[in-house]
Design a protein around this motif. Structure first.
Motif, PDB file in Angstrom:
ATOM      1  N   ASP A 161       0.963  -1.174  -0.030  1.00 53.59           N
ATOM      2  CA  ASP A 161       0.114  -0.232  -0.125  1.00 53.59           C
ATOM      3  C   ASP A 161       0.818   1.213  -0.032  1.00 53.59           C
ATOM      4  O   ASP A 161       1.655   1.577   1.127  1.00 53.59           O
ATOM      5  CB  ASP A 161      -0.886   0.026   1.139  1.00 53.59           C
ATOM      6  CG  ASP A 161      -0.075  -0.369   2.647  1.00 53.59           C
ATOM      7  OD1 ASP A 161       0.851  -0.894   2.454  1.00 53.59           O
ATOM      8  OD2 ASP A 161      -0.774   0.527   3.622  1.00 53.59           O
ATOM      9  N   VAL A 162       1.140   1.827  -1.225  1.00 56.12           N
ATOM     10  CA  VAL A 162       1.871   3.087  -1.348  1.00 56.12           C
ATOM     11  C   VAL A 162       1.308   4.349  -1.259  1.00 56.12           C
ATOM     12  O   VAL A 162       0.277   4.662  -2.292  1.00 56.12           O
ATOM     13  CB  VAL A 162       2.757   2.573  -2.466  1.00 56.12           C
ATOM     14  CG1 VAL A 162       3.789   3.628  -3.042  1.00 56.12           C
ATOM     15  CG2 VAL A 162       3.611   1.346  -2.681  1.00 56.12           C
ATOM     16  N   SER A 163       1.831   5.371  -0.635  1.00 57.83           N
ATOM     17  CA  SER A 163       1.165   6.831  -0.941  1.00 57.83           C
ATOM     18  C   SER A 163       2.017   7.392  -1.926  1.00 57.83           C
ATOM     19  O   SER A 163       3.227   6.998  -2.148  1.00 57.83           O
ATOM     20  CB  SER A 163       1.260   7.263   0.595  1.00 57.83           C
ATOM     21  OG  SER A 163       2.784   7.690   0.725  1.00 57.83           O
ATOM     22  N   PRO A 164       1.430   8.602  -2.455  1.00 57.10           N
ATOM     23  CA  PRO A 164       2.173   9.375  -3.347  1.00 57.10           C
ATOM     24  C   PRO A 164       3.479   9.812  -3.062  1.00 57.10           C
ATOM     25  O   PRO A 164       4.325   9.702  -3.876  1.00 57.10           O
ATOM     26  CB  PRO A 164       1.186  10.870  -3.398  1.00 57.10           C
ATOM     27  CG  PRO A 164      -0.069  10.376  -2.889  1.00 57.10           C
ATOM     28  CD  PRO A 164       0.030   9.151  -1.949  1.00 57.10           C
ATOM     29  N   ASP A 165       3.900   9.920  -1.705  1.00 58.77           N
ATOM     30  CA  ASP A 165       5.204  10.155  -1.402  1.00 58.77           C
ATOM     31  C   ASP A 165       6.184   9.085  -0.733  1.00 58.77           C
ATOM     32  O   ASP A 165       7.192   9.128  -0.249  1.00 58.77           O
ATOM     33  CB  ASP A 165       5.633  11.418  -0.561  1.00 58.77           C
ATOM     34  CG  ASP A 165       4.927  11.191   0.708  1.00 58.77           C
ATOM     35  OD1 ASP A 165       4.402  10.096   1.067  1.00 58.77           O
ATOM     36  OD2 ASP A 165       4.825  12.334   1.616  1.00 58.77           O
ATOM     37  N   SER A 166       5.400   7.820  -0.682  1.00 59.01           N
ATOM     38  CA  SER A 166       5.771   6.753   0.002  1.00 59.01           C
ATOM     39  C   SER A 166       6.131   6.819   1.267  1.00 59.01           C
ATOM     40  O   SER A 166       7.012   6.085   1.966  1.00 59.01           O
ATOM     41  CB  SER A 166       7.197   6.217  -1.003  1.00 59.01           C
ATOM     42  OG  SER A 166       7.113   6.034  -2.270  1.00 59.01           O
ATOM     43  N   TYR A 167       5.579   7.605   2.054  1.00 57.00           N
ATOM     44  CA  TYR A 167       5.496   7.863   3.463  1.00 57.00           C
ATOM     45  C   TYR A 167       4.109   7.653   3.997  1.00 57.00           C
ATOM     46  O   TYR A 167       3.168   7.876   3.317  1.00 57.00           O
ATOM     47  CB  TYR A 167       6.092   9.308   4.159  1.00 57.00           C
ATOM     48  CG  TYR A 167       7.574   9.253   3.850  1.00 57.00           C
ATOM     49  CD1 TYR A 167       8.360   8.817   5.036  1.00 57.00           C
ATOM     50  CD2 TYR A 167       7.979   9.733   2.803  1.00 57.00           C
ATOM     51  CE1 TYR A 167       9.696   9.212   4.712  1.00 57.00           C
ATOM     52  CE2 TYR A 167       9.485   9.665   2.350  1.00 57.00           C
ATOM     53  CZ  TYR A 167      10.507   9.331   3.564  1.00 57.00           C
ATOM     54  OH  TYR A 167      11.565   9.605   3.526  1.00 57.00           O
ATOM     55  N   PHE A 184       2.205   2.442   4.042  1.00 56.33           N
ATOM     56  CA  PHE A 184       3.584   2.355   4.748  1.00 56.33           C
ATOM     57  C   PHE A 184       4.529   1.858   3.453  1.00 56.33           C
ATOM     58  O   PHE A 184       5.904   1.968   3.725  1.00 56.33           O
ATOM     59  CB  PHE A 184       3.556   1.238   5.800  1.00 56.33           C
ATOM     60  CG  PHE A 184       3.035   1.703   7.008  1.00 56.33           C
ATOM     61  CD1 PHE A 184       3.798   2.223   8.041  1.00 56.33           C
ATOM     62  CD2 PHE A 184       1.575   1.402   7.335  1.00 56.33           C
ATOM     63  CE1 PHE A 184       3.184   2.743   9.278  1.00 56.33           C
ATOM     64  CE2 PHE A 184       0.977   1.882   8.385  1.00 56.33           C
ATOM     65  CZ  PHE A 184       1.779   2.526   9.438  1.00 56.33           C
ATOM     66  N   SER A 185       4.115   1.600   2.502  1.00 57.66           N
ATOM     67  CA  SER A 185       4.738   1.531   1.070  1.00 57.66           C
ATOM     68  C   SER A 185       6.108   0.566   1.544  1.00 57.66           C
ATOM     69  O   SER A 185       7.317   0.664   0.918  1.00 57.66           O
ATOM     70  CB  SER A 185       5.622   2.623   1.012  1.00 57.66           C
ATOM     71  OG  SER A 185       4.509   3.888   0.809  1.00 57.66           O
ATOM     72  N   GLY A 186       5.683  -0.489   2.245  1.00 59.48           N
ATOM     73  CA  GLY A 186       6.531  -1.654   2.298  1.00 59.48           C
ATOM     74  C   GLY A 186       7.703  -1.517   3.607  1.00 59.48           C
ATOM     75  O   GLY A 186       8.447  -2.364   3.881  1.00 59.48           O
ATOM     76  N   HIS A 187       7.257  -0.435   4.473  1.00 59.94           N
ATOM     77  CA  HIS A 187       8.311  -0.297   5.575  1.00 59.94           C
ATOM     78  C   HIS A 187       7.292  -0.527   6.956  1.00 59.94           C
ATOM     79  O   HIS A 187       7.639  -0.279   7.983  1.00 59.94           O
ATOM     80  CB  HIS A 187       8.688   1.142   5.937  1.00 59.94           C
ATOM     81  CG  HIS A 187       9.550   1.441   4.489  1.00 59.94           C
ATOM     82  ND1 HIS A 187      10.662   0.620   4.215  1.00 59.94           N
ATOM     83  CD2 HIS A 187       9.334   2.269   3.451  1.00 59.94           C
ATOM     84  CE1 HIS A 187      10.846   1.254   2.825  1.00 59.94           C
ATOM     85  NE2 HIS A 187      10.158   1.988   2.708  1.00 59.94           N
ATOM     86  N   GLY A 188       6.111  -1.034   6.917  1.00 63.84           N
ATOM     87  CA  GLY A 188       5.217  -0.835   7.881  1.00 63.84           C
ATOM     88  C   GLY A 188       5.669  -2.031   9.263  1.00 63.84           C
ATOM     89  O   GLY A 188       5.546  -1.582  10.396  1.00 63.84           O
ATOM     90  N   PHE A 189       6.090  -3.212   8.976  1.00 60.79           N
ATOM     91  CA  PHE A 189       6.384  -4.036  10.228  1.00 60.79           C
ATOM     92  C   PHE A 189       7.790  -3.507  10.922  1.00 60.79           C
ATOM     93  O   PHE A 189       7.531  -3.367  12.154  1.00 60.79           O
ATOM     94  CB  PHE A 189       6.890  -5.373   9.506  1.00 60.79           C
ATOM     95  CG  PHE A 189       7.011  -6.346  10.573  1.00 60.79           C
ATOM     96  CD1 PHE A 189       5.996  -7.122  11.255  1.00 60.79           C
ATOM     97  CD2 PHE A 189       8.453  -6.586  11.020  1.00 60.79           C
ATOM     98  CE1 PHE A 189       6.208  -7.967  12.226  1.00 60.79           C
ATOM     99  CE2 PHE A 189       8.553  -7.728  12.032  1.00 60.79           C
ATOM    100  CZ  PHE A 189       7.657  -8.040  12.745  1.00 60.79           C
ATOM    101  N   LYS A 190       8.798  -3.056  10.428  1.00 59.52           N
ATOM    102  CA  LYS A 190       9.792  -2.558  11.046  1.00 59.52           C
ATOM    103  C   LYS A 190       9.440  -1.084  11.989  1.00 59.52           C
ATOM    104  O   LYS A 190      10.158  -0.617  13.048  1.00 59.52           O
ATOM    105  CB  LYS A 190      10.853  -2.051  10.255  1.00 59.52           C
ATOM    106  CG  LYS A 190      10.807  -1.163   9.309  1.00 59.52           C
ATOM    107  CD  LYS A 190      12.148  -1.049   8.364  1.00 59.52           C
ATOM    108  CE  LYS A 190      12.366  -2.174   7.217  1.00 59.52           C
ATOM    109  NZ  LYS A 190      11.422  -2.227   6.221  1.00 59.52           N
ATOM    110  N   LEU A 191       8.263  -0.240  11.371  1.00 54.75           N
ATOM    111  CA  LEU A 191       7.904   0.791  12.126  1.00 54.75           C
ATOM    112  C   LEU A 191       7.004   0.689  13.076  1.00 54.75           C
ATOM    113  O   LEU A 191       6.704   1.688  13.814  1.00 54.75           O
ATOM    114  CB  LEU A 191       7.620   1.752  11.035  1.00 54.75           C
ATOM    115  CG  LEU A 191       8.689   2.388  10.009  1.00 54.75           C
ATOM    116  CD1 LEU A 191       7.737   3.133   9.059  1.00 54.75           C
ATOM    117  CD2 LEU A 191       9.796   2.990  10.634  1.00 54.75           C
TER     118      LEU A 191
END
Length: 240
Positions: A161-167, A184-191
């Protein structure tokens, strides 16, 4: 896991339930509707359902600018004499990340997903094209030459699930009491541990923590997407 730790602190965890919609009355959230069980009442709801979040929210709140981009992962069997692999490896120039997967394999994928590779939000591909696996291996080989002899052991692809700025979008949206954590654009678990702490503070106090100001949902309409301090190198730039 996180759910077990939350239960120790007093949270109630409902497994194997499907939330069908968010319930509201007079502009306020009243809970969520669970398939076959009715309303689970609550004055505050945080929707952190990954790719399902936009569909749940749009019925009672705004359209969330999320697109679904294919994230590809390959499994490679390391050469027997490779030695101890790095615990984690990020290569901005080679556009790869990798980590050990068990005692013999390496899990690898692309750090910066191609926004043109979209897919259906619930889709899961249980195999990867051989050309994709070879490309990932070639990129790893530029950092770890012995990986040129790594043997493909499969792979898969799913939708980020990717936002326009990848944040991510971490904010209150729509009716009073509704919050979202999405994009979260691929970074959700670690954050997730820090995101959980900040969102809990936001929900409990109704005041947005300063660290979440730049992750507000309105930033795209305001023309204020996040500009990263260390952006990915331009496409075509050579490895240093």
């Amino acid at each position: 896991g996180f759910a077990s730790a939350a239960a120790v602190e007093g949270a109630k965890v409902f497994n194997d339930r499907a939330v069908t919609s968010i319930a509201t009355r007079s502009g306020r959230v009243t809970g969520v509707k669970i398939r076959g069980e009715g309303l689970l009442a609550s004055e505050r709801v945080v929707v952190a359902a990954g790719n399902w979040t936009p569909d749940l929210v749009v019925a009672v709140g705004p359209h969330l600018p999320i697109r679904y981009v294919r994230g590809e992962v390959a499994i490679l069997r390391r050469p027997f004499d490779f030695g101890a692999p790095p615990r984690i490896h990020f290569d901005f120039y080679g556009n790869t990340y990798s980590r050990p997967e068990g005692g013999k394999d390496t899990l690898a994928g692309y750090m910066n997903t191609d926004p043109g590779k979209t897919m259906r939000q619930y889709e899961l591909l249980e195999t990867l094209p051989a050309t994709t696996v070879r490309d990932i291996r070639m990129r790893l080989t530029k950092r770890f030459p012995r990986m040129s002899e790594a043997q493909p052991r499969g792979g898969w692809a799913g939708a980020y699930d990717v936002s326009p700025d990848s944040y991510p979008i971490l904010d209150r949206v729509g009716p009073e009491g509704l919050f979202v954590a999405v994009g979260f654009s691929g970074h959700g678990f670690k954050l997730s541990p820090e995101v959980g702490r900040l969102m809990a503070e936001y929900v409990a106090t109704a005041r947005r923590p300063e660290l979440l100001e730049s992750l507000r949902a309105s930033r795209f309409g305001e023309g204020s997407p996040i500009q990263p301090d260390a952006p990915f190198p331009r496409r075509g730039r050579r490895l240093p």
